[in-house]
Design an enzyme around this catalytic site. Structure first.
Site, mmCIF file in Angstrom:
data_model
loop_
_atom_site.group_PDB
_atom_site.id
_atom_site.type_symbol
_atom_site.label_atom_id
_atom_site.label_comp_id
_atom_site.label_asym_id
_atom_site.label_seq_id
_atom_site.Cartn_x
_atom_site.Cartn_y
_atom_site.Cartn_z
ATOM 1 N N ASN A 111 -4.815 -1.146 3.106
ATOM 2 C CA ASN A 111 -5.976 -1.040 2.979
ATOM 3 C C ASN A 111 -7.039 -2.512 3.288
ATOM 4 O O ASN A 111 -7.611 -2.528 4.090
ATOM 5 C CB ASN A 111 -6.242 -1.561 1.523
ATOM 6 C CG ASN A 111 -6.625 0.169 0.747
ATOM 7 O OD1 ASN A 111 -6.729 0.953 1.400
ATOM 8 N ND2 ASN A 111 -6.212 0.578 -0.394
ATOM 9 N N HIS A 116 -10.449 0.291 3.313
ATOM 10 C CA HIS A 116 -10.643 1.198 2.249
ATOM 11 C C HIS A 116 -11.427 2.145 3.026
ATOM 12 O O HIS A 116 -10.425 3.371 2.690
ATOM 13 C CB HIS A 116 -11.593 0.225 1.127
ATOM 14 C CG HIS A 116 -10.917 -0.545 0.504
ATOM 15 N ND1 HIS A 116 -9.818 -0.746 -0.628
ATOM 16 C CD2 HIS A 116 -11.335 -1.750 0.713
ATOM 17 C CE1 HIS A 116 -9.688 -1.693 -1.191
ATOM 18 N NE2 HIS A 116 -10.582 -2.428 -0.041
ATOM 19 N N ASP A 120 -8.528 5.669 2.327
ATOM 20 C CA ASP A 120 -9.013 6.446 1.374
ATOM 21 C C ASP A 120 -9.055 8.094 2.414
ATOM 22 O O ASP A 120 -8.041 8.827 2.052
ATOM 23 C CB ASP A 120 -10.600 6.497 1.389
ATOM 24 C CG ASP A 120 -10.865 5.543 0.194
ATOM 25 O OD1 ASP A 120 -9.843 5.097 -0.413
ATOM 26 O OD2 ASP A 120 -11.594 5.702 0.016
ATOM 27 N N ASP A 146 -2.053 4.496 -5.060
ATOM 28 C CA ASP A 146 -1.383 5.559 -4.420
ATOM 29 C C ASP A 146 -0.270 6.332 -4.988
ATOM 30 O O ASP A 146 0.797 5.782 -4.531
ATOM 31 C CB ASP A 146 -0.896 4.052 -3.255
ATOM 32 C CG ASP A 146 -0.047 2.892 -4.093
ATOM 33 O OD1 ASP A 146 0.362 2.952 -5.833
ATOM 34 O OD2 ASP A 146 0.770 2.492 -3.552
#
Length: 186
Positions: A111, A116, A120, A146
């Site tokens: 990230n 992000h 994702d 996660d």
């Protein structure tokens, strides 16, 4: 899930009743009111269609309450209920049950380095890879940022370990990001 704790069952029943009443009333505020009711009950609201009625709206709310919106896997609430139900069922018929918890190593670095959206995308890819690699009857969940869980009904410890080694090897290949230190820990 049919074996949820009593308090959660009562809360969900109240939520479904409220949603059904709101849907019957109709009007432009039905979707908003249903979302507020769901939010107050602790549910995550996704994809509510205010023109749907009664049982359909209750189904939408139930799905939203038990599904991770990013990966479309079961969420932590769904996992806790399914785990309790499967442990009870497995104990009643003396059937083995395997539980695997998977964690994406160094996910924060993914990230922080790539953003992000990329993180994702990695989580969605991991969920898709789990669906591809696990048996159809296995239950898959995203239980944290996660962290993922797999419930494998009917697997002995040796069978579960063997399958898990194969699954994690394929997942590591499928979810590899060049230059990233992310891996999968079980």
């Amino acid at each position: 899930p049919s074996h949820r704790p009593h308090a959660d069952a009562q809360a969900l029943d109240r939520l479904e009743d409220v949603a059904a009443r709101i849907a019957v009333i109709g009007g432009g505020y039905a979707g908003c009111a249903a979302a507020v009711a769901a939010s107050l009950a602790g549910a995550t609201v996704v994809g509510i269609n205010p023109t749907r009625r009664g049982a359909e709206l209750a189904h939408d709310l139930r799905r939203a309450a038990f599904t991770d919106s990013l990966t479309e896997l079961g969420n932590r609430r769904s996992f806790e209920e399914e785990l309790a139900a499967q442990v009870t069922a497995a104990g009643a018929v003396r059937r083995p049950l395997a539980l695997a918890i998977l964690d994406v190593d160094e996910f924060k670095a993914v990230n922080d380095t790539w953003g992000h959206e990329r993180g994702d995308a990695l989580l969605r890819l991991l969920a898709e890879s789990l669906r591809d690699q696990c048996r159809e009857r296995d239950r898959l969940f995203r239980i944290g940022g996660d962290e993922f869980a797999v419930l494998g009904s009917g697997l002995t410890l040796n069978q579960a370990e063997s399958r898990l080694r194969a699954v994690t090897a394929k997942l590591a290949t499928a979810t590899a990001i060049p230059g990233a230190a992310a891996g999968i820990t079980v």
